[in-house]
Design a protein around this motif. Structure first.
Motif, PDB file in Angstrom:
ATOM      1  N   ASP A 250      35.696  56.289  53.006  1.00 17.92           N
ATOM      2  CA  ASP A 250      35.821  56.850  51.676  1.00 17.92           C
ATOM      3  C   ASP A 250      34.529  57.592  51.338  1.00 17.92           C
ATOM      4  O   ASP A 250      33.548  56.986  50.906  1.00 17.92           O
ATOM      5  N   ASN A 251      34.533  58.901  51.554  1.00 16.58           N
ATOM      6  CA  ASN A 251      33.315  59.682  51.362  1.00 16.58           C
ATOM      7  C   ASN A 251      32.880  59.750  49.904  1.00 16.58           C
ATOM      8  O   ASN A 251      31.690  59.858  49.609  1.00 16.58           O
ATOM      9  N   LYS A 252      33.845  59.684  49.001  1.00 17.96           N
ATOM     10  CA  LYS A 252      33.485  59.666  47.579  1.00 17.96           C
ATOM     11  C   LYS A 252      32.740  58.377  47.245  1.00 17.96           C
ATOM     12  O   LYS A 252      31.732  58.390  46.526  1.00 17.96           O
TER      13      LYS A 252
ATOM     14  N   GLY B 277      34.879  51.230  56.668  1.00 19.76           N
ATOM     15  CA  GLY B 277      33.837  50.527  55.935  1.00 19.76           C
ATOM     16  C   GLY B 277      32.495  51.232  55.895  1.00 19.76           C
ATOM     17  O   GLY B 277      32.099  51.923  56.832  1.00 19.76           O
ATOM     18  N   SER B 278      31.809  51.074  54.773  1.00 22.69           N
ATOM     19  CA  SER B 278      30.463  51.617  54.628  1.00 22.69           C
ATOM     20  C   SER B 278      29.657  50.707  53.727  1.00 22.69           C
ATOM     21  O   SER B 278      30.192  49.799  53.086  1.00 22.69           O
TER      22      SER B 278
ATOM     23  N   GLU C 286      24.222  50.516  63.307  1.00 22.50           N
ATOM     24  CA  GLU C 286      25.487  49.835  63.580  1.00 22.50           C
ATOM     25  C   GLU C 286      25.985  49.094  62.343  1.00 22.50           C
ATOM     26  O   GLU C 286      25.238  48.390  61.669  1.00 22.50           O
ATOM     27  N   TYR C 287      27.280  49.285  62.061  1.00 18.76           N
ATOM     28  CA  TYR C 287      27.920  48.558  60.968  1.00 18.76           C
ATOM     29  C   TYR C 287      29.379  48.374  61.345  1.00 18.76           C
ATOM     30  O   TYR C 287      30.142  49.337  61.386  1.00 18.76           O
ATOM     31  N   ARG C 288      29.758  47.138  61.640  1.00 20.22           N
ATOM     32  CA  ARG C 288      31.081  46.863  62.173  1.00 20.22           C
ATOM     33  C   ARG C 288      31.787  45.755  61.373  1.00 20.22           C
ATOM     34  O   ARG C 288      31.990  44.655  61.877  1.00 20.22           O
TER      35      ARG C 288
ATOM     36  N   LEU D 131      26.099  53.930  55.372  1.00 22.49           N
ATOM     37  CA  LEU D 131      26.420  53.784  56.794  1.00 22.49           C
ATOM     38  C   LEU D 131      27.748  54.442  57.145  1.00 22.49           C
ATOM     39  O   LEU D 131      28.718  54.373  56.396  1.00 22.49           O
ATOM     40  N   ASN D 132      27.772  55.062  58.327  1.00 17.97           N
ATOM     41  CA  ASN D 132      28.966  55.786  58.795  1.00 17.97           C
ATOM     42  C   ASN D 132      29.009  55.720  60.318  1.00 17.97           C
ATOM     43  O   ASN D 132      29.045  56.740  61.002  1.00 17.97           O
TER      44      ASN D 132
END
Length: 328
Positions: free
Chosen positions: A135-137, A300-301, A320-322, A270-271
């Motif tokens: 969700d870029n917004k 997720g971010s 890293e974000y998982r 995070l992306n």
């Protein structure tokens, strides 16, 4: 480009793809699938990492990933997708060059009974089974809120914020702009919308040189990705302007390193592209098995600031974000 087919053949799972997560009582996953992936371009570190994540996930699952690079060419992408259909792949992943021009290819795949999944960029067509992205917004808003918090902590009022934008008319650009603006709206701070630097660091360097001359009273830079923010940071450092706060989006490890070192890089979101590729392969395997999948899967971010920067591994190009985003 393919002509529209009057009789569309939908595969069973696409009709009920609004379910959240995967169905519990569903067919077992097949092994040794052939999964096609038509990528918009590899002229970006993010998309290279997205490819790497998808390839690793396919290999781990015993599947074969047939990867084709459109190199930003809509005609090539349509031809590539037709080639994947001819090869009889089990599912097709598309990161579209254009959300409308690829629709005939999506319809051709659906008519052949092949589920289509989009990643990162969506397609304006209902034949797509699922879209995997972020969700870029929301990401822009997270960064805006972090910038506001920092300005408040520093006791700064009425700050001038310069925004370095992505690509003119792009959906990602508009969402990251709108999300950030929604966070700043109602505060004493003002946003100056700068030029479109196309997410390229070198372009941002040139833009920042001009912006700094035109707006010497700037207090904050917000760029639609970290690469552009780092280009701006270079110009500010060369000009001795360590008083200007810097923020971006994407979670580039280089940005987190600046943050951890106590610099003036205050926020990013995070992306992780490798995880995006991993999730996309998992969804493609489920769709190929005829299982129900979510229409939109958010990979997720999370906002990163000096307060939590130590929480995220950053050995690779992107931090890293998982998070667990798929129902079991």
């Amino acid at each position: 480009m393919f002509t529209r087919r009057s009789a569309m053949k939908h595969f069973a799972a696409s009709v009920s793809a609004l379910a959240l997560g995967f169905a519990v009582a569903s067919p077992a996953l097949a092994e040794g699938l052939k999964i096609g992936f038509s990528q918009v371009t590899l002229q970006s570190p993010f998309y290279v990492q997205l490819k790497d994540g998808a390839e690793a996930a396919a290999k781990a699952g015993g599947d074969t990933l047939i990867f084709l690079d459109a190199n930003g060419d809509v005609s090539k992408q349509n031809n590539d997708i037709q080639d994947l259909i001819t090869q009889g792949v089990s599912a097709i992943i598309i990161n579209p060059v254009n959300p409308d021009a690829v629709i005939p290819s999506v319809e051709a795949a659906a008519a052949a009974g092949i589920p289509v999944i989009t990643v990162d960029r969506s397609v304006n067509d209902g034949e797509v089974v699922a879209h995997i992205g972020r969700d870029n917004k929301a990401m822009g808003k997270l960064v805006g809120e972090a910038v506001l918090a920092r300005l408040k902590a520093d006791g700064v009022e009425g700050a001038k914020i310069i925004e370095i934008q992505g690509d003119a008319g792009g959906a990602v650009m508009m969402d990251r702009r709108d999300g950030f603006h929604s966070a700043i709206e109602g505060s004493s701070h003002t946003i100056v919308e700068g030029p479109y630097a196309e997410y390229i660091r070198a372009n941002a360097v040139t833009a920042m040189q001009d912006l700094l001359q035109a707006h010497p009273d700037v207090k904050v830079i917000y760029a639609h990705n970290d690469d552009m923010a780092l280009g701006a940071a270079q110009v500010l450092a060369e000009s001795g302007r360590d008083d200007v706060l810097i923020s971006g989006v994407d979670g580039l490890s280089e940005a987190l390193e600046m943050m951890a070192a106590g610099g003036n890089y205050v926020a990013t979101a995070l992306n992780d592209p490798k995880y995006l590729g991993d999730v996309t392969i998992q969804v493609a395997r489920e769709a190929a098995a005829g299982n129900e999948v979510s229409k939109f899967v958010d990979a997720g971010s999370k906002a990163v600031t000096a307060d939590n920067v130590a929480d995220f591994p950053r050995e690779g190009l992107f931090a890293e974000y998982r998070p667990e985003v798929l129902s079991k």
